[in-house]
Enzyme design. Structure first.
Site, PDB file in Angstrom:
ATOM      1  N   ASP A  46       0.844  -1.201   0.000  1.00  0.00           N
ATOM      2  CA  ASP A  46       0.000   0.000   0.000  1.00  0.00           C
ATOM      3  C   ASP A  46       0.878   1.250   0.000  1.00  0.00           C
ATOM      4  O   ASP A  46       2.030   1.201   0.445  1.00  0.00           O
ATOM      5  CB  ASP A  46      -0.886   0.036   1.265  1.00  0.00           C
ATOM      6  CG  ASP A  46      -1.869  -1.113   1.299  1.00  0.00           C
ATOM      7  OD1 ASP A  46      -2.171  -1.677   0.227  1.00  0.00           O
ATOM      8  OD2 ASP A  46      -2.311  -1.455   2.414  1.00  0.00           O
TER       9      ASP A  46
HETATM   10  N1  URA Z   1      -1.332  -5.989   3.779  1.00  0.00           N
HETATM   11  C1  URA Z   1      -1.792  -4.736   3.810  1.00  0.00           C
HETATM   12  O1  URA Z   1      -2.830  -4.466   4.415  1.00  0.00           O
HETATM   13  N2  URA Z   1      -1.086  -3.770   3.200  1.00  0.00           N
HETATM   14  C2  URA Z   1       0.072  -4.010   2.542  1.00  0.00           C
HETATM   15  O2  URA Z   1       0.686  -3.069   2.009  1.00  0.00           O
HETATM   16  C3  URA Z   1       0.552  -5.317   2.513  1.00  0.00           C
HETATM   17  C4  URA Z   1      -0.174  -6.292   3.138  1.00  0.00           C
END
Ligand code: URA
Length: 234
Positions: free
Chosen positions: A103
């Site tokens: 993310d």
């Molecule tokens: N899980 C998440 O919620 N975000 C990420 O960036 C990776 C795994």
């Protein structure tokens, strides 16, 4: 392979630029008197020098990035900075892509490569590649959460595979380590929401057997070592 293609793939510039380079006489092919852009060379055995320095040919490159928050895991975006903006100039011609996604606000280990086969193998859902994260949380982890993560949970659109949840700190900042074997959108954040908690900060520290290098500063990129690559290709 043609010499101009070889030099372009080695990073000496575009096809037009390397043609100019060849015409300027800076390029030498051992055993070949007359060097032209269309000269055929063997990328594995020909010895090619540019301004007296040996040109090394490699098809694939494997980079590890310590991703900072604020960059999206894509190769291009209209508005937002992408992880490719953090790739040093010398690797740009390899045209790498991120292996999976973190993310925008997640930090940590992101592999970048132009090896499509490896990318596919690491992401294929049937391979269950483990990924480990450090999560800082709004609330302390409850003991029963460990069991819930282990059993797998229903997130509405899918059931998670068994995952490992380990408590790192029950004092603020409440911290846990979690390993999941799939990589659905916002998965770790959603798993903690499901147990009435909230991820405040997330960092990936491991993917398969590749560990985030403690010495790699946030936003920095380095090539994998031969050992790391061999382990990853196993
Ligand atoms: N899980 C998440 O919620 N975000 C990420 O960036 C990776 C795994």
């Amino acid at each position: 392979m043609r010499l101009d293609k070889f030099l372009a793939e080695c990073g000496f510039g575009t096809r037009t630029e390397v043609k100019k380079l060849i015409k300027s006489g800076c390029v030498e092919v051992k055993g070949d008197e007359k060097v032209r852009p269309e000269t055929h060379i063997d990328e594995n055995s020909s010895e090619i020098f540019v301004n007296g320095k040996k040109a090394d040919y490699r098809k694939f490159v494997y980079l590890i990035l310590n991703k900072p928050s604020g960059f999206i895991s894509a190769t291009w975006d209209k508005k937002l900075p992408t992880v490719i903006d953090l790739v040093p100039e010398e690797y740009i011609h390899f045209d790498v892509s991120p292996v999976g996604r973190l993310d925008i606000d997640t930090e940590g280990l992101l592999l970048l490569t132009n090896d499509g086969d490896l990318n596919h193998r690491l992401l294929s859902p049937k391979n269950h590649v483990p990924k480990t994260y450090i999560a800082k949380l709004l609330n302390p982890v409850k003991n029963e959460d460990i069991e819930t993560f282990k059993k797998g949970m229903d997130l509405g659109d899918f059931e998670t595979l068994p995952s490992t949840l380990e408590i790192i700190s029950q004092n603020e900042p409440y911290t846990a380590k979690v390993t999941i074997c799939e990589g659905k959108f916002h998965q770790v954040k959603r798993m903690f929401e499901k147990v009435n908690n909230k991820v405040l900060y997330l960092k990936r520290i491991k993917m398969k057997n590749l560990i985030l290098d403690e010495n790699l500063d946030l936003g920095k990129v380095r090539e994998l070592t031969n050992e790391e690559l061999e382990d990853l290709l196993k």
